[in-house]
Design a protein around this motif. Structure first.
Motif, PDB file in Angstrom:
ATOM      1  N   ARG A 104     111.047  71.167  40.314  1.00 47.81           N
ATOM      2  CA  ARG A 104     109.867  71.894  39.860  1.00 47.81           C
ATOM      3  C   ARG A 104     110.104  73.410  39.908  1.00 47.81           C
ATOM      4  O   ARG A 104     109.742  74.153  38.997  1.00 47.81           O
ATOM      5  CB  ARG A 104     108.666  71.498  40.745  1.00 47.81           C
TER       6      ARG A 104
ATOM      7  N   CYS B 200     105.058  70.511  33.870  1.00 44.34           N
ATOM      8  CA  CYS B 200     104.714  71.901  33.495  1.00 44.34           C
ATOM      9  C   CYS B 200     104.381  72.024  32.015  1.00 44.34           C
ATOM     10  O   CYS B 200     103.622  72.915  31.627  1.00 44.34           O
ATOM     11  CB  CYS B 200     105.893  72.831  33.803  1.00 44.34           C
TER      12      CYS B 200
ATOM     13  N   GLU C 254     110.074  76.003  36.731  1.00 43.19           N
ATOM     14  CA  GLU C 254     109.229  77.207  36.714  1.00 43.19           C
ATOM     15  C   GLU C 254     110.082  78.449  36.451  1.00 43.19           C
ATOM     16  O   GLU C 254     109.678  79.341  35.713  1.00 43.19           O
ATOM     17  CB  GLU C 254     108.477  77.372  38.046  1.00 43.19           C
TER      18      GLU C 254
END
Ligand code: PRP
Ligand code: URA
Length: 215
Positions: free
Chosen positions: A43, A96, A47
């Motif tokens: 993750r 995301c 990002e």
């Protein structure tokens, strides 16, 4: 290897990140924990990949009636995973980017020679117009990643629109990639010491695909 190069981005080595890596490197960590903590690192990599994308100015009105000069991302992205281990990173990208398109390239390293072999590719038709998040947790010799990047370039994706996300990289693999594809952005969570005689990253974390899917 040039760590100064804008093509290499290493996640900040915070205590939190080092703690996550300590868990997934530990040979006694069971698979359920390996998956959970690797997913947390994935993750962070996604990002950081999104941080690298260009934006253009975008002004909106807030509920207070005041105008706010913000930004918005004006390109399109897609993910491409190097099967098998790279598939572990797809959910982090979907978390995301909800309806992101994902292509697959099946490349396997020969266990005896560590040389990569390309078996299969299936990519979005409009991939040449997208930023591509290339997903594979391990950059060892760089053979698999370079083979995948060649597939992307042959499909019309410019180097500068490829972001290669990985959890662990060896200096040998980074050097090969920077020499061959200097404009591809490598985004990694950590750089290890070197490769062992079996071309495994050391100290490393073992075989990522086996630990995430099998053992
Ligand atoms: C691993 C890893 C990379 C490759 C890295 O995959 O996921 O794809 O090795 O090594 P390289 O940089 O020396 O090419 P592997 O071929 O073992 O298959 P897997 O995804 O099924 O684990
Ligand atoms: N693939 C892995 O899963 N681990 C390594 O250390 C090298 C290649």
């Amino acid at each position: 290897m040039s760590s100064e190069s804008s093509s290499l981005i290493v996640l900040p080595q915070t205590n939190q990140l080092l703690g996550l890596y300590t868990i997934i490197r530990d040979r006694t960590t069971p698979r359920s924990d390996f998956v959970f903590y690797a997913d947390r690192i994935i993750r962070l990599l996604v990002e950081e990949g999104l941080n690298q994308l260009p934006v253009s100015p975008h002004t909106i009105s807030t509920p207070t009636g005041i105008s706010y000069s913000g930004v918005r991302f004006n390109g399109h992205i897609c993910g491409v995973s190097i099967v098998r281990a790279g598939e572990s990173m797809e959910q982090g990208l979907r978390d995301c980017c909800r309806s992101v398109r994902i292509g697959k390239i099946l490349i396997q390293r020969d266990e005896a020679t560590a040389l990569p072999k390309l078996f299969y590719e299936k990519l979005p038709d409009d991939i040449s117009r997208r930023y591509v998040f290339l997903l594979d947790p391990m950059l060892a010799t760089g053979g698999s990643a370079c083979m995948a990047i060649k597939v992307l370039i042959d499909r019309g994706v410019p180097q500068e629109r490829i972001l290669f996300l990985n959890l662990l990289a060896a200096p040998e693999g980074i050097k090969v990639m920077q020499e061959k594809y200097p404009k591809v952005k490598i985004i990694t969570g950590g750089i290890d010491a070197n490769l062992d005689e079996n071309k495994f990253i050391t100290p490393g974390l073992g075989d990522f695909g086996d630990r995430y899917y099998c053992i």
